[in-house]
Structure formats: C-alpha cells, structure tokens
Design a protein around this motif. Structure first.
Motif, PDB file in Angstrom:
ATOM      1  N   MET B   1       0.840  -1.206   0.000  1.00 22.30           N
ATOM      2  CA  MET B   1       0.000   0.000   0.000  1.00 22.30           C
ATOM      3  C   MET B   1       0.873   1.253   0.000  1.00 22.30           C
ATOM      4  O   MET B   1       1.855   1.334   0.711  1.00 22.30           O
ATOM      5  N   LEU B   2       0.463   2.240  -0.769  1.00 23.17           N
ATOM      6  CA  LEU B   2       1.185   3.513  -0.817  1.00 23.17           C
ATOM      7  C   LEU B   2       0.359   4.629  -0.159  1.00 23.17           C
ATOM      8  O   LEU B   2      -0.872   4.639  -0.238  1.00 23.17           O
ATOM      9  N   LEU B   3       1.055   5.557   0.473  1.00 27.11           N
ATOM     10  CA  LEU B   3       0.414   6.716   1.106  1.00 27.11           C
ATOM     11  C   LEU B   3       0.997   7.989   0.500  1.00 27.11           C
ATOM     12  O   LEU B   3       2.160   8.003   0.077  1.00 27.11           O
ATOM     13  N   GLY B   4       0.205   9.061   0.481  1.00 31.73           N
ATOM     14  CA  GLY B   4       0.672  10.314  -0.080  1.00 31.73           C
ATOM     15  C   GLY B   4       0.817  11.401   0.968  1.00 31.73           C
ATOM     16  O   GLY B   4       0.117  11.405   1.981  1.00 31.73           O
ATOM     17  N   SER B   5       1.759  12.320   0.727  1.00 28.67           N
ATOM     18  CA  SER B   5       1.950  13.493   1.595  1.00 28.67           C
ATOM     19  C   SER B   5       2.026  14.748   0.735  1.00 28.67           C
ATOM     20  O   SER B   5       2.778  14.789  -0.244  1.00 28.67           O
ATOM     21  N   ILE B   6       1.242  15.749   1.097  1.00 29.43           N
ATOM     22  CA  ILE B   6       1.395  17.069   0.481  1.00 29.43           C
ATOM     23  C   ILE B   6       1.784  18.055   1.573  1.00 29.43           C
ATOM     24  O   ILE B   6       1.011  18.313   2.485  1.00 29.43           O
ATOM     25  N   GLU B   7       3.023  18.527   1.496  1.00 29.60           N
ATOM     26  CA  GLU B   7       3.430  19.644   2.346  1.00 29.60           C
ATOM     27  C   GLU B   7       3.163  20.906   1.547  1.00 29.60           C
ATOM     28  O   GLU B   7       3.948  21.282   0.677  1.00 29.60           O
ATOM     29  N   ALA B   8       2.044  21.543   1.862  1.00 29.47           N
ATOM     30  CA  ALA B   8       1.628  22.724   1.116  1.00 29.47           C
ATOM     31  C   ALA B   8       2.174  23.959   1.815  1.00 29.47           C
ATOM     32  O   ALA B   8       1.534  24.513   2.711  1.00 29.47           O
ATOM     33  N   GLY B   9       3.369  24.370   1.418  1.00 24.45           N
ATOM     34  CA  GLY B   9       3.992  25.536   2.040  1.00 24.45           C
ATOM     35  C   GLY B   9       3.696  26.802   1.256  1.00 24.45           C
ATOM     36  O   GLY B   9       3.316  26.744   0.085  1.00 24.45           O
ATOM     37  N   GLY B  10       3.888  27.931   1.879  1.00 21.54           N
ATOM     38  CA  GLY B  10       3.631  29.195   1.212  1.00 21.54           C
ATOM     39  C   GLY B  10       4.650  29.501   0.121  1.00 21.54           C
ATOM     40  O   GLY B  10       4.394  30.277  -0.793  1.00 21.54           O
ATOM     41  N   THR B  11       5.826  28.878   0.183  1.00 17.68           N
ATOM     42  CA  THR B  11       6.869  29.093  -0.820  1.00 17.68           C
ATOM     43  C   THR B  11       6.948  27.940  -1.813  1.00 17.68           C
ATOM     44  O   THR B  11       7.100  28.153  -3.003  1.00 17.68           O
ATOM     45  N   LYS B  12       6.872  26.714  -1.274  1.00 19.30           N
ATOM     46  CA  LYS B  12       6.894  25.555  -2.182  1.00 19.30           C
ATOM     47  C   LYS B  12       6.004  24.438  -1.661  1.00 19.30           C
ATOM     48  O   LYS B  12       5.678  24.395  -0.470  1.00 19.30           O
ATOM     49  N   PHE B  13       5.621  23.589  -2.575  1.00 25.19           N
ATOM     50  CA  PHE B  13       4.906  22.353  -2.257  1.00 25.19           C
ATOM     51  C   PHE B  13       5.900  21.195  -2.335  1.00 25.19           C
ATOM     52  O   PHE B  13       6.732  21.150  -3.250  1.00 25.19           O
ATOM     53  N   VAL B  14       5.820  20.278  -1.371  1.00 24.58           N
ATOM     54  CA  VAL B  14       6.567  19.024  -1.449  1.00 24.58           C
ATOM     55  C   VAL B  14       5.548  17.892  -1.463  1.00 24.58           C
ATOM     56  O   VAL B  14       4.759  17.758  -0.508  1.00 24.58           O
ATOM     57  N   CYS B  15       5.529  17.121  -2.530  1.00 27.38           N
ATOM     58  CA  CYS B  15       4.621  15.975  -2.627  1.00 27.38           C
ATOM     59  C   CYS B  15       5.453  14.701  -2.556  1.00 27.38           C
ATOM     60  O   CYS B  15       6.480  14.591  -3.235  1.00 27.38           O
ATOM     61  N   SER B  16       5.016  13.757  -1.728  1.00 25.89           N
ATOM     62  CA  SER B  16       5.786  12.528  -1.544  1.00 25.89           C
ATOM     63  C   SER B  16       4.865  11.318  -1.525  1.00 25.89           C
ATOM     64  O   SER B  16       3.701  11.416  -1.139  1.00 25.89           O
ATOM     65  N   VAL B  17       5.440  10.190  -1.923  1.00 31.83           N
ATOM     66  CA  VAL B  17       4.747   8.908  -1.844  1.00 31.83           C
ATOM     67  C   VAL B  17       5.575   8.018  -0.926  1.00 31.83           C
ATOM     68  O   VAL B  17       6.809   7.982  -1.029  1.00 31.83           O
ATOM     69  N   GLY B  18       4.908   7.345   0.005  1.00 26.23           N
ATOM     70  CA  GLY B  18       5.610   6.487   0.951  1.00 26.23           C
ATOM     71  C   GLY B  18       4.904   5.160   1.115  1.00 26.23           C
ATOM     72  O   GLY B  18       3.767   4.992   0.656  1.00 26.23           O
ATOM     73  N   ASP B  19       5.590   4.241   1.798  1.00 27.28           N
ATOM     74  CA  ASP B  19       5.001   2.922   2.018  1.00 27.28           C
ATOM     75  C   ASP B  19       4.341   2.855   3.403  1.00 27.28           C
ATOM     76  O   ASP B  19       4.292   3.855   4.120  1.00 27.28           O
ATOM     77  N   GLU B  20       3.876   1.666   3.745  1.00 27.41           N
ATOM     78  CA  GLU B  20       3.154   1.509   5.014  1.00 27.41           C
ATOM     79  C   GLU B  20       4.028   1.765   6.230  1.00 27.41           C
ATOM     80  O   GLU B  20       3.526   2.024   7.312  1.00 27.41           O
ATOM     81  N   LYS B  21       5.340   1.642   6.044  1.00 24.07           N
ATOM     82  CA  LYS B  21       6.267   1.946   7.146  1.00 24.07           C
ATOM     83  C   LYS B  21       6.639   3.427   7.151  1.00 24.07           C
ATOM     84  O   LYS B  21       7.541   3.838   7.852  1.00 24.07           O
TER      85      LYS B  21
END
Lengths: 288, 288
Positions: B1-21
């Motif tokens: 299973m994959l999980l997503g992260s959006i760090e929505a910052g005022g200067t930049k966005f960081v989007c990441s995909v991670g595993d169950e760990k």
C-alpha cells in the motif's frame, strides 16, 4: 441517588450532597486546618448520607495523573501541613465510593460546561491567585499535570513598568501583576477601596486580556469564562473585552466578545459544586 | 500500500509517496504560485501512483473543522491568490482517495509523535514566522480552530524595549520579536551573519523560552520540540533552556530540560512528511 461534592479550598472546605439533577440538597463548610482534622470532618459529614460517588475539587498543586505513584496527593503546596498529603488515600480509607479527583478550578470549569452545554471552554479564576482550566471535547487539558496558566508572562503595561509584581516565584508573571493582592501592592489601597476611575483597573484588565488572548491562540475554545473576586466587579469584564479587542487586532476570528468573554453563569460560586457532582456521576458510570 | 503526503507551504509544495512503514519512495517539489497551477501539479503527480490516502499539511490559516461549511478552505491568508481557496475541494475533485487536512505545523507535530512514540507534545517552528501545534492523548488541540501560539504576547527583555517588533498585526508579539526576520530588523544584519556573542541571541532565546513556559503551564506536555531555521543553530536550544530554567524558577516540575526541550528528531525537515503519511493512514482506517 445522591452525589457528593468536596470543594477543598485552601481557606475552607465546602461539602455538599446533591441529587441526580445536580441540585444541592445539603451543604456544610468549615475552615481548612490540618489534613487529619479537615479531611476527617469531610468524611464524618458524608457518613451521614448514602452518596453513590464523590467529586473532589482541590486546591493544589495536586497529582491528578491516575497512573502516577502519588495519584491523589497534594504535592508542593505552600499551605502548612498539606504538602505531600495523600488526600484521596485518606478519604477512600473511610468512604468506600468512587471518587473523582481534580483541581478546584477544573471542577468550576466542568460546572460551566454542564451549565452551558458546550464542549470547549477555558475558565479563569482571578482573585487572591490566578488559576485556569481548559476543557476540549469534554476532556480536561493537561498532559503530565494540570494547567497553571496563572503564571505565564505578560507584556508589561507602559504605565506599570516600575511595579515589580508580587509573585514569589516570578515577580511580574500574570498572577504577580493581575491578582487581587497586586492592586494593594501597587496602590497601597485595598481593591475594594480603589476608585473606579483609577487607571490601575485598566492596567489589570490589559494583563487579563493577554491571558485571554494566549488561551484563545493556544486552545481556540468556544468560550472563556471568568470567576473570582476581581471579575465579580461588573466593570472589569467590559475593560477586559476592550483590551482583548485592541490587542488581538482581528488576527483570529472569535465569537462576538459579549458572548465569548463572560463572567461565570452560575450564582453563588456554584460552578465547582455543580462540576463536582457531574464528575462524581461520570466516575460512577466509568466504574460500573 | 502507498500513502501520499502534500506539504503545502507558502513558498513551495513538497509531494511525496511512501510505504506503510512511512518510508519515502518518491518525492517532488515545485514553487507555490496560484491555486489552479500548484494544486494541479500536485494532482498530476499523485495520478501516477496508486496511493490509498493522502495527508495534507498546509500553510494557513485554514478551516480544519469538519462540521464547518468552509472545511478544507484556506481562509484569510496574506499569500496572493490563495485567500478563500477550497483546497480540499480542488484536490478531491480529481483524486478519489481519503484525505486528512491539517496545518503544516500540525503535520510536523504528528510526525514527531510517531517518531518519538509519545502522546503529549508541543511543536514550535521558529523561522520566517512562528507557528505551534499541540497534541494531547494523541489528538490535536484546538476547539473551534487551530493553534496560533506564535502571536501571544511576551514580557519584553529590558535591553530590547526600544524595538517595536515586526508583526503587522501586533508589533511586539512573539513572532514580532523572536522570528528570524526580527533579527535583521533589530540589528540591520541578517541572522546568519550575526556574531555568536551578540546579545541579540539571548534576547531572542528569552522570548522563545517564555513561549515554552506558556505551553508548559497551559498544556503540561511531556516534551516540547523545536523546528525551523532559527532553532537549527545549535547554540539556540542551549540558550532557550537557560532562560526557561531561570524564568520558570522551579514553579512546576518538568522532565530534565535536555530531554524536555529538544530540537526536531527527524532529519532533513522530514517531520511533516512523516506526519502526513501517518495522518493519511489514520484517515484511511477511519473511513474503512
């Protein structure tokens, strides 16, 4: 069914018996002397009634973390004879009913929660000392201890910079500059004799408003409620609202201030007793 | 299973995909321009992966109260184009997975909670601005909104009384006198060029220590964790501990300060991503 309330204050104890609707049926009070004498008086009182559970709201500091070895103790209080007293152990040794143990100000906050039917609030008591309690989603705030918001630091009022404050620990923390006794320390006159047009009231309100802002920014409650002798003066709540509005300067939205910043809604200092009854019932339901 | 992260910052966005760990498998970042462009970039990124849920930690202020009509919106941010943007509505219109929406600093706090295995903490980020998040018993603090502890008032340092502070709302609130830009406003020199023996560092630490004391007295967490550019300087944590100890003056017990007051434990600013993954998983479990 009957419920019990012990308001364990540093000056006096108020013990009450109430019904399931939290109506007071009987009440007694006596001075706080030594633990052996005063706690025994409380026990003797409740032995006359068949109470199903008791809520205890105590002066402090206390250990209210259930997992702690010293749960139910008064800890480092300056009140003579009471440091490191096992309050709950003493009570439970002679009263075999479920008991809920918390701070006096937590009990008052819970009473307001019940009376107002809301789930998020902060309660400040501003009198001889300054105490506060916060409830979120119906639960008391406090990770490894209870709140001690009375001792946070505040921005000093420009006309009050020479006053050093009276807190023995911090000098000019909130309690040091905004408690009842700070008025006399600053002016030489007891609070009740200070003229209403004295600027000292606005200085005090300026500090109390900062505590209200700090609670707002930290906890985002739906209401802030004020009890205690200082706030019992009608003009103070108005002054606090004025400074709150000017200092916060629209940074976060709050409900209208007449509703958001309120004095206690319960007559005759009844918040703590109501809270104790409700916490006693909560404990009973939790145990059974 | 994959999980997503959006760090929505005022200067930049960081989007990441991670595993169950919660291990990062892939990551991308891009500047924050307009909602239409930047949110679409995030959507296009996640369309490449089969993520089961996404955690979104956003700059703000935001509406994160699920019962609210404007839940998922950015509210009154000064960032051009972003006020009153329905962030979650836009994301959900093209990504049909459960999403958890919170503030960027809440996401970082949750990451520390996961990394350290504790249930009560406060997280401060001290950089361009000052933000904070509190978690108690595993739940975010915040009744009708999220915390905004960066704007509380502080007792001014005696050597800093002439400095008016830089907060456009409050002048000399905490952010106004202790954020990164306050250093340059006070000295005319950028923070990274100020000598280590300048007294300005101790002035700043004096204010940050007061915020730590206020959080301690209000929330009684088991740990306070500091992130952000200002605290990335090794000497600052030591200065803050020194002022914390002197100002609190033993009034309440805390764990040893080396443990109680810490810099972030997660390398490469990874707290928010970890928190987003964990909140995504929490949301998924809540929904299924």
């Amino acid at each position: 069914m009957l419920l019990g309330s012990i308001e364990a204050g540093g000056t006096k104890f108020v013990c009450s018996v109430g019904d399931e609707k939290f109506e007071v049926q009987n009440s007694i009070n006596f001075p706080t002397t030594t633990p052996g004498e005063t706690l025994q008086q409380a026990i003797d009182y409740f032995k006359q009634y068949d109470v199903a559970a008791i809520g205890v709201g105590s002066f402090g500091p206390i250990d209210m973390i259930r997992e702690s070895k010293t749960y139910g103790y008064m800890t480092t209080t300056p009140k003579p004879h009471w440091s490191n007293t096992d309050v709950m152990g003493f009570l439970k040794s002679q009263l075999a009913v479920p008991m809920y143990f918390t701070t006096d100000v937590n009990a008052s906050a819970y009473g307001e929660l019940i009376a107002q039917g809301i789930q998020n609030l902060v309660y400040f008591t501003i009198g001889t000392g300054i105490g506060a309690a916060a409830i979120q989603q119906g639960q008391f705030i406090g990770g490894i201890s209870h709140a001690e918001m009375g001792h946070q630091f505040v921005k000093r009022h420009p006309k009050d910079l020479a006053f050093k404050g009276i807190c023995p620990f911090h000098g000019d923390c909130l309690e040091g500059v905004a408690s009842g006794p700070s008025l006399k320390a600053r002016t030489g006159i007891s609070g009740e004799d200070i003229a209403l047009d004295s600027e000292v009231w606005d200085i005090q309100a300026y500090y109390i408003a900062q505590a209200a802002i700090s609670a707002t920014l930290t906890l985002a409650p739906s209401k802030l409620i004020f009890g205690g002798g200082v706030m019992a003066q009608e003009h103070m709540m108005t002054r606090v609202r004025t400074h709150f509005k000017a200092l916060l300067n629209g940074y976060v939205m709050t409900p209208p201030l007449e509703d958001y910043l309120q004095v206690t809604s319960i007559a005759n200092n009844g918040a703590a007793t109501l809270g104790n009854f409700a916490l006693a019932l909560k404990e009973l339901r939790h145990k059974t």
